[in-house]
Design a protein around this motif. Structure first.
Motif, PDB file in Angstrom:
ATOM      1  N   TRP A  42     -19.721 -23.131  -9.542  1.00 48.71           N
ATOM      2  CA  TRP A  42     -18.381 -23.718  -9.501  1.00 48.71           C
ATOM      3  C   TRP A  42     -17.313 -22.845 -10.133  1.00 48.71           C
ATOM      4  N   SER A  43     -17.593 -21.604 -10.365  1.00 55.35           N
ATOM      5  CA  SER A  43     -16.587 -20.717 -10.952  1.00 55.35           C
ATOM      6  C   SER A  43     -16.559 -19.404 -10.182  1.00 55.35           C
ATOM      7  N   ALA A  44     -15.554 -18.613 -10.462  1.00 50.06           N
ATOM      8  CA  ALA A  44     -15.421 -17.309  -9.811  1.00 50.06           C
ATOM      9  C   ALA A  44     -15.104 -16.266 -10.870  1.00 50.06           C
ATOM     10  N   PRO A  45     -15.728 -15.100 -10.777  1.00 46.22           N
ATOM     11  CA  PRO A  45     -15.447 -14.053 -11.750  1.00 46.22           C
ATOM     12  C   PRO A  45     -14.008 -13.562 -11.632  1.00 46.22           C
ATOM     13  N   LEU A  46     -13.476 -13.048 -12.735  1.00 47.76           N
ATOM     14  CA  LEU A  46     -12.136 -12.455 -12.771  1.00 47.76           C
ATOM     15  C   LEU A  46     -12.287 -10.988 -13.124  1.00 47.76           C
ATOM     16  N   VAL A  47     -11.821 -10.126 -12.245  1.00 48.43           N
ATOM     17  CA  VAL A  47     -11.911  -8.675 -12.414  1.00 48.43           C
ATOM     18  C   VAL A  47     -10.512  -8.128 -12.642  1.00 48.43           C
ATOM     19  N   LEU A  48     -10.368  -7.273 -13.632  1.00 49.26           N
ATOM     20  CA  LEU A  48      -9.095  -6.597 -13.851  1.00 49.26           C
ATOM     21  C   LEU A  48      -9.044  -5.365 -12.956  1.00 49.26           C
ATOM     22  N   VAL A  49      -7.942  -5.181 -12.255  1.00 49.58           N
ATOM     23  CA  VAL A  49      -7.716  -3.967 -11.474  1.00 49.58           C
ATOM     24  C   VAL A  49      -6.474  -3.301 -12.051  1.00 49.58           C
ATOM     25  N   LEU A  50      -6.623  -2.057 -12.447  1.00 47.63           N
ATOM     26  CA  LEU A  50      -5.531  -1.283 -13.031  1.00 47.63           C
ATOM     27  C   LEU A  50      -5.074  -0.230 -12.027  1.00 47.63           C
ATOM     28  N   HIS A  51      -3.801  -0.284 -11.662  1.00 48.16           N
ATOM     29  CA  HIS A  51      -3.209   0.711 -10.765  1.00 48.16           C
ATOM     30  C   HIS A  51      -2.485   1.728 -11.635  1.00 48.16           C
ATOM     31  N   VAL A  52      -2.909   2.976 -11.559  1.00 49.91           N
ATOM     32  CA  VAL A  52      -2.306   4.049 -12.345  1.00 49.91           C
ATOM     33  C   VAL A  52      -1.407   4.862 -11.422  1.00 49.91           C
ATOM     34  N   LEU A  53      -0.109   4.734 -11.639  1.00 53.73           N
ATOM     35  CA  LEU A  53       0.887   5.427 -10.823  1.00 53.73           C
ATOM     36  C   LEU A  53       1.312   6.733 -11.485  1.00 53.73           C
ATOM     37  N   PRO A  54       1.869   7.663 -10.698  1.00 55.15           N
ATOM     38  CA  PRO A  54       2.444   8.868 -11.302  1.00 55.15           C
ATOM     39  C   PRO A  54       3.593   8.473 -12.240  1.00 55.15           C
ATOM     40  N   ASP A  55       3.920   9.350 -13.177  1.00 57.07           N
ATOM     41  CA  ASP A  55       5.005   9.069 -14.115  1.00 57.07           C
ATOM     42  C   ASP A  55       6.367   9.045 -13.428  1.00 57.07           C
ATOM     43  N   GLU A  56       6.549   9.885 -12.435  1.00 56.46           N
ATOM     44  CA  GLU A  56       7.824   9.979 -11.731  1.00 56.46           C
ATOM     45  C   GLU A  56       7.940   8.889 -10.665  1.00 56.46           C
ATOM     46  N   VAL A  57       8.937   8.028 -10.803  1.00 54.91           N
ATOM     47  CA  VAL A  57       9.154   6.937  -9.857  1.00 54.91           C
ATOM     48  C   VAL A  57       9.266   7.465  -8.428  1.00 54.91           C
ATOM     49  N   SER A  58       9.900   8.614  -8.263  1.00 52.52           N
ATOM     50  CA  SER A  58      10.096   9.188  -6.922  1.00 52.52           C
ATOM     51  C   SER A  58       8.779   9.567  -6.249  1.00 52.52           C
ATOM     52  N   GLN A  59       7.677   9.601  -7.000  1.00 57.53           N
ATOM     53  CA  GLN A  59       6.367   9.965  -6.450  1.00 57.53           C
ATOM     54  C   GLN A  59       5.492   8.754  -6.132  1.00 57.53           C
ATOM     55  N   TRP A  60       5.960   7.561  -6.423  1.00 65.27           N
ATOM     56  CA  TRP A  60       5.151   6.375  -6.162  1.00 65.27           C
ATOM     57  C   TRP A  60       4.912   6.212  -4.664  1.00 65.27           C
ATOM     58  N   ILE A  61       5.962   6.346  -3.867  1.00 68.83           N
ATOM     59  CA  ILE A  61       5.845   6.293  -2.409  1.00 68.83           C
ATOM     60  C   ILE A  61       6.659   7.459  -1.859  1.00 68.83           C
ATOM     61  N   VAL A  62       6.015   8.266  -1.033  1.00 69.07           N
ATOM     62  CA  VAL A  62       6.656   9.467  -0.494  1.00 69.07           C
ATOM     63  C   VAL A  62       6.603   9.403   1.031  1.00 69.07           C
ATOM     64  N   THR A  63       7.690   9.778   1.671  1.00 67.95           N
ATOM     65  CA  THR A  63       7.744   9.848   3.131  1.00 67.95           C
ATOM     66  C   THR A  63       7.451  11.267   3.569  1.00 67.95           C
ATOM     67  N   ASP A  64       6.519  11.424   4.489  1.00 69.46           N
ATOM     68  CA  ASP A  64       6.222  12.728   5.079  1.00 69.46           C
ATOM     69  C   ASP A  64       6.557  12.640   6.563  1.00 69.46           C
ATOM     70  N   LYS A  65       7.780  13.038   6.889  1.00 72.79           N
ATOM     71  CA  LYS A  65       8.248  12.928   8.282  1.00 72.79           C
ATOM     72  C   LYS A  65       7.435  13.808   9.219  1.00 72.79           C
ATOM     73  N   ALA A  66       7.061  14.999   8.765  1.00 75.60           N
ATOM     74  CA  ALA A  66       6.312  15.919   9.624  1.00 75.60           C
ATOM     75  C   ALA A  66       4.959  15.327  10.019  1.00 75.60           C
ATOM     76  N   ALA A  67       4.290  14.699   9.060  1.00 79.24           N
ATOM     77  CA  ALA A  67       2.985  14.092   9.334  1.00 79.24           C
ATOM     78  C   ALA A  67       3.119  12.659   9.852  1.00 79.24           C
ATOM     79  N   GLU A  68       4.340  12.167   9.872  1.00 76.38           N
ATOM     80  CA  GLU A  68       4.638  10.809  10.354  1.00 76.38           C
ATOM     81  C   GLU A  68       3.865   9.724   9.600  1.00 76.38           C
ATOM     82  N   HIS A  69       3.956   9.800   8.275  1.00 69.69           N
ATOM     83  CA  HIS A  69       3.328   8.750   7.477  1.00 69.69           C
ATOM     84  C   HIS A  69       4.000   8.606   6.114  1.00 69.69           C
TER      85      HIS A  69
END
Length: 184
Positions: free
Chosen positions: A104-131
């Motif tokens: 009657w219970s469910a385990p709880l798992v911690l997931v830690l997302h470690v991002l780069p320090d620079e905000v501009s690197q969190w999501i990057v557009t690569d137009k040449a590779a189209e992604h």
């Protein structure tokens, strides 16, 4: 949006996309009482000779935390992360509950997302590779049998094994670790 909210949204949606790629569904908790996501496996069931997908009744609770590389220390194969005591104690409570009553219970798992320090690197557009490229890595943590409620008032430092990197096969691994597959 605040930077903290942006980090949370990026983490929840990227983790959900990774899970979906492996046949797992995530549901964001409508009310956050220490659990940000529920992770369920879509099972194939056969009814009258026809196959269909159905969400399993087995689920893992996910507590998502997001940080940047400079906020962590590393030593001897571990990431050291300072976690709020409330969150740490939620993990311990659910571990104890799961140990006592797996039906009657469910385990709880911690997931830690470690991002780069620079905000501009969190999501990057690569137009040449189209992604788009979403940077950062996820690590998972589950308390050991000997871990107990925190003796501290505000923060508890947890040691996350670097081998607990979330890869595509991690979703199946975690489910298999907590739930035995029922015979067909």
């Amino acid at each position: 949006m605040t930077e903290a909210k942006i980090k949370e949204e990026i983490s929840l949606h990227l983790f959900g996309a990774l899970a979906a790629s492996q046949g797992f569904a995530t549901q964001i908790a409508r009310v956050d009482e220490g659990e940000d996501l529920q992770l369920r496996k879509a099972e194939i069931i056969f009814v009258k000779g026809k196959a269909r997908h159905s969400a399993s009744g087995r689920m893992l609770g996910i507590q998502m935390k997001t940080t940047t590389k400079s906020q962590l220390t590393q030593s001897q194969g571990f990431l050291h992360f300072r976690l709020n005591v409330k969150t740490y104690n939620d993990l311990i409570f659910r571990k104890n509950e799961w140990t006592i009553d797996r039906q009657w219970s469910a385990p709880l798992v911690l997931v830690l997302h470690v991002l780069p320090d620079e905000v501009s690197q969190w999501i990057v557009t690569d137009k040449a590779a189209e992604h788009y490229k979403m940077n950062g890595l996820f690590y998972w943590y589950y308390p050991t049998q000997n871990d107990d409620f925190s003796k501290f008032d505000s923060k508890e430092t947890i040691k996350i094994p670097m081998k607990n990197l979330v890869e595509l096969d991690t979703f199946e691994f975690l489910f298999n670790s907590f739930f035995q597959k029922f015979p067909s």
